[in-house]
Design a protein around this motif. Structure first.
Motif, short mmCIF file in Angstrom:
data_model
loop_
_atom_site.label_atom_id
_atom_site.label_comp_id
_atom_site.label_asym_id
_atom_site.label_seq_id
_atom_site.Cartn_x
_atom_site.Cartn_y
_atom_site.Cartn_z
N GLU A 147 0.85 -1.20 0.00
CA GLU A 147 0.00 0.00 0.00
C GLU A 147 0.88 1.25 0.00
OE1 GLU A 147 -3.01 0.30 -0.60
OE2 GLU A 147 -4.06 -1.52 -0.01
N LEU A 148 1.98 1.19 0.76
CA LEU A 148 2.92 2.30 0.76
C LEU A 148 3.53 2.48 -0.62
CD1 LEU A 148 4.59 4.46 2.24
CD2 LEU A 148 6.22 2.65 2.86
N ALA A 149 3.86 1.36 -1.27
CA ALA A 149 4.44 1.41 -2.61
C ALA A 149 3.46 2.06 -3.61
CB ALA A 149 4.82 0.01 -3.08
N LYS A 150 2.18 1.81 -3.44
CA LYS A 150 1.17 2.44 -4.30
C LYS A 150 1.16 3.95 -4.09
CE LYS A 150 -2.90 0.44 -4.42
NZ LYS A 150 -4.11 -0.28 -3.95
N LEU A 151 1.24 4.37 -2.84
CA LEU A 151 1.24 5.81 -2.54
C LEU A 151 2.49 6.49 -3.10
CD1 LEU A 151 -0.01 5.79 1.16
CD2 LEU A 151 -1.28 6.56 -0.84
N GLU A 152 3.60 5.76 -3.11
CA GLU A 152 4.86 6.31 -3.59
C GLU A 152 4.99 6.24 -5.11
OE1 GLU A 152 7.66 5.31 0.31
OE2 GLU A 152 7.63 3.91 -1.40
N LEU A 159 -3.68 -1.68 -8.34
CA LEU A 159 -3.29 -3.02 -7.90
C LEU A 159 -3.90 -3.33 -6.54
CD1 LEU A 159 0.06 -4.74 -8.36
CD2 LEU A 159 -0.82 -4.59 -6.04
N ASN A 160 -4.34 -4.57 -6.34
CA ASN A 160 -4.90 -5.01 -5.07
C ASN A 160 -3.77 -5.54 -4.19
OD1 ASN A 160 -6.16 -6.62 -2.98
ND2 ASN A 160 -8.06 -6.47 -4.14
N ALA A 161 -3.39 -4.76 -3.20
CA ALA A 161 -2.26 -5.13 -2.34
C ALA A 161 -2.53 -6.39 -1.53
CB ALA A 161 -1.92 -3.97 -1.41
N VAL A 162 -3.79 -6.59 -1.14
CA VAL A 162 -4.16 -7.78 -0.37
C VAL A 162 -3.96 -9.03 -1.21
CG1 VAL A 162 -6.05 -9.00 0.77
CG2 VAL A 162 -5.78 -6.53 1.10
#
Length: 202
Positions: A147-152, A159-162
């Motif tokens: 989720e952090l990678a998505k924000l960055e 992408l579904n992080a789960v």
């Protein structure tokens, strides 16, 4: 006979709890919770059942303490890989480190959290649930990192992080079974290379 001598004779044999936990960890890691009988535990640990119960309460509590030692010790690499600079590096390091860890000659093969209670009777249901929670916790760490990678901007916002975390956790659990069944580190690393071909591009 003096009162002090009576007390000395009545005391249970002293032992180092950390040494006992190290030995118990190995037994549980190899046998699983139900597979580790009290007879094997007391024989391997070198203590009698009353002394073991006096120190740890019961088999369930002994397992819990051994599991805690496993998480903070041998399996602590999982937390360390979260510090890798990119999501791809996190995933790759997680799987490659798992391949090395699961096949190491320094300890029993496989993952204690995966193997500990894959199948168990009703009496071990509490232990099984606890191991499930540990596995979910590790998935949660991966999810938070992705989720952090998505924000960055490192991963696509769609992408579904789960789902990605579940995918990696499933690979790890399968690798654990393969390692117990005799797969080599080289074989598992080749599997990791194949898995990384499916890594979602941004």
């Amino acid at each position: 006979m003096t009162e002090e001598l009576k007390k000395t004779r009545g005391r249970p044999k002293m032992f180092d709890n950390e040494v006992i936990l190290d030995k118990a960890l190995k037994v549980f890691w190899e046998r699983g919770y139900e597979g580790a009988s009290m007879a094997e535990l007391t024989s391997t640990l070198g203590v009698n059942k009353p002394s073991l119960y006096a120190a740890f309460g019961n088999k369930e509590e002994l397992f819990r303490q051994a599991l805690s030692k496993y998480v903070s010790g041998p399996a602590s690499f999982v937390r360390m890989v979260m510090k890798e600079p990119t999501a791809r590096k996190v995933a790759e390091k997680f799987l490659l480190s798992s391949a090395e860890f699961l096949t190491s000659e320094a300890h029993p093969k496989g993952c204690m959290i995966v193997q500990g209670a894959l199948s168990c009777g009703e009496g071990a249901q509490i232990i099984k649930e606890q191991l499930i929670q540990y596995r979910k916790h590790y998935e949660g760490l991966l999810t938070e990192r992705f989720e952090l990678a998505k924000l960055e901007g490192d991963l696509s916002p769609d992408l579904n992080a789960v789902d990605l975390s579940k995918y990696l956790a499933t690979l790890h659990q399968g690798m654990s079974v393969q390692a117990v069944n005799g797969a080599t580190q080289e074989e598992l690393k080749r599997m990791v290379n194949v898995a990384m071909l499916n890594w979602p591009s941004k």
